[in-house]
Design an enzyme around this catalytic site. Structure first.
Site, mmCIF file in Angstrom:
data_model
loop_
_atom_site.group_PDB
_atom_site.id
_atom_site.type_symbol
_atom_site.label_atom_id
_atom_site.label_comp_id
_atom_site.label_asym_id
_atom_site.label_seq_id
_atom_site.Cartn_x
_atom_site.Cartn_y
_atom_site.Cartn_z
ATOM 1 N N GLY A 1 0.977 -1.237 -0.053
ATOM 2 C CA GLY A 1 0.310 0.139 -0.281
ATOM 3 C C GLY A 1 0.542 0.521 -0.023
ATOM 4 N N ALA A 2 0.653 2.293 0.260
ATOM 5 C CA ALA A 2 1.556 3.588 0.718
ATOM 6 C C ALA A 2 2.791 3.017 1.203
ATOM 7 C CB ALA A 2 0.537 4.827 1.303
ATOM 8 N N LYS B 1 6.218 9.272 18.705
ATOM 9 C CA LYS B 1 5.376 9.238 17.313
ATOM 10 C C LYS B 1 3.922 8.400 17.556
ATOM 11 C CE LYS B 1 3.921 8.975 12.608
ATOM 12 N NZ LYS B 1 4.719 6.933 12.304
ATOM 13 N N SER C 1 -2.618 8.153 7.383
ATOM 14 C CA SER C 1 -3.646 7.609 6.643
ATOM 15 C C SER C 1 -5.044 6.608 7.340
ATOM 16 C CB SER C 1 -2.350 5.908 6.977
ATOM 17 O OG SER C 1 -2.433 6.249 8.172
#
Ligand code: NDP
Ligand code: KPL
Length: 297
Positions: free
Chosen positions: A10-11, A181, A250
C-alpha cells in the site's frame, strides 16, 4: 544481495519497495492479497514519478521459499490476516521489519513470524494513495524510519543504504521515540473523526481538544517508560498546526474510503494502557468509541 519480501504494497509498502528498488542490489517481491496492478510512487516535492518493477505475489501459496527480510506494511489490524505470508516467508534467520504505527509492533507480529527477529520501525513518512496504483509521498514532511539501535537496526540501515526514498535512523531510546510518534498518531485520529485534513487543527476548539489528547497520551507514555515531558504536548500539536492544510493521515484516508480504521493501535492503546496505569484519558474515552463506531460503519 538479500531476498526481500514487502508484505502489504500500500502507501508505506510502496515507499519501502521503492527504497529497495533504488538500492539496485536486492531481490524484492511484493506480497499482496489481490493484484494491485502497476504501482507508481510520486514525490510531491520533486514531481519525480517512479514505477515499481518488482514481481507481485497475490497469495501466500505462491511463496517459493523463505525471505531474508520481510518489510511488513499492512495496517496493524490487518496483521493477523497477513499470517499466511509471514508463515510462508519467515524462519528464525529472517528479520521482519514492522513498518507500522503504534507501540505494540513486536507483540502483534511475533506470534506469526516463526521465531524470526522482529524489528519495530517508526515511520515518519506521509504517503497518500492518490489514484489507482499511485502513491504520493509528501516529502516536505520527512522520509525517516526510526529503528532501535543494535545489530538488527544496523543491518537494516545497511540494507537500504543509498536509497533516497528513506533515511534509516538508529535510536537508543526507542520507547520514547515510539511514544512520541504514537502521540502524533493519536492526535491524527481527530482527522478521521472529523473527516478533515490538517486544516482542522486551525480551529481553536480542535487545538484545545488535541492538546488534551496529547497531554493524556504523554502521561500514559511516561507511565510506559517514555522520557516525554508535559510540554511536549504543545510541540506535537504544533506539528499539526504548521502542517500544510491539505496533508492527511492514513487513518483519514481509510475513513474517507469507508475502510476499517486502525483505531485500536493508534488511539485505543492510550485508553487501554491508561486504565492499566490508573491514568484518566477523558479525550480518548470519547474519541475511541467514535473511531471504533466509524470503523464498523
Ligand atoms: N500512509 C502513511 O502516511 C503512513 C502510514 N503509517 C503506518 O504504516 C502502516 C501501513 O499503512 P499504509 O501503508 O498507509 O496502509 P495501506 O492501507 O495504504 O496499505 C496496507 C496494504 O496492506 C495490504 N494488505 C492488507 N492485508 C493484507 C494481507 N493479508 N496480505 C497482503 N497484503 C495485505 C492492503 O491491501 P488492499 O489494497 O487489498 O487493502 C494494502 O495494500 C500502518 O500501520 C500505518 O499507520 C505510518 C506513517 C505514515
Ligand atoms: C503521516 C502521519 C504522521 C500522520 O499521522 C502518520 O503516521 C499516518 O498517516 O499514519
Amino acid at each position: 544481495m538479500a531476498d526481500i519480501a514487502v508484505v502489504g504494497p500500500g502507501a508505506i509498502g510502496s515507499v519501502a519497495a521503492l527504497a529497495v528498488q533504488q538500492t539496485g542490489r536486492h531481490a524484492v517481491t511484493l506480497c499482496a492479497r489481490r493484484d494491485p496492478g502497476a504501482i507508481r510512487v510520486v514525490d510531491d516535492v520533486t514531481g519525480e514519478v517512479t514505477d515499481l518493477t518488482m514481481p507481485v505475489l497475490t497469495s501466500p501459496a505462491k511463496v517459493d521459499g523463505p525471505a531474508d527480510w520481510v518489510l511488513l506494511a499492512v495496517k496493524a489490524h490487518q496483521t493477523d490476516g497477513a499470517a499466511g505470508y509471514l508463515g510462508a516467508l519467515c524462519t528464525p534467520r529472517t528479520t521482519v521489519v514492522a513498518l507500522q504505527n503504534g507501540v505494540e509492533h513486536v507483540a502483534r507480529v511475533a506470534p506469526h513470524a516463526n521465531d524470526a527477529r522482529v524489528l519495530p520501525a517508526i515511520v515518519w513518512i506521509s504517503a497518500e494513495p492518490t489514484g489507482p496504483g499511485e502513491v504520493t509521498v509528501r516529502n516536505n514532511i520527512s522520509s525517516l524510519l526510526q529503528v532501535p539501535a543494535g545489530p538488527e537496526g544496523e543491518e537494516f540501515a545497511k540494507l537500504l543504504d543509498g536509497a533516497p526514498a528513506v533515511e534509516v535512523e538508529l535510536v537508543s531510546d526507542f520507547t520514547t521515540a515510539a511514544w512520541r510518534k504514537l502521540t502524533t498518531n493519536a492526535i491524527a485520529g481527530i482527522m478521521a473523526a472529523t473527516g478533515r485534513r490538517a486544516a482542522v487543527y486551525q480551529r481553536e476548539d480542535v487545538k484545545e481538544l488535541a492538546l488534551g489528547l496529547a497531554r493524556e497520551t504523554l502521561a500514559v507514555a511516561r507511565a510506559e517508560g517514555a522520557q516525554l515531558p508535559e510540554e511536549e504536548a504543545e510541540a506535537l500539536v504544533g506539528i499539526f498546526e504548521r502542517m500544510d492544510p491539505d496533508i492527511g493521515s492514513s487513518i483519514l484516508f481509510d475513513r474517507l474510503a469507508g475502510r476499517e480504521l486502525e483505531w485500536d493501535a493508534r488511539n485505543g492503546v492510550v485508553r487501554r494502557l491508561g486504565r492499566r496505569h490508573g491514568i484518566a484519558t477523558p479525550v480518548s474515552d470519547v474519541l475511541v468509541p467514535v473511531l471504533a463506531a466509524a470503523s464498523d460503519g
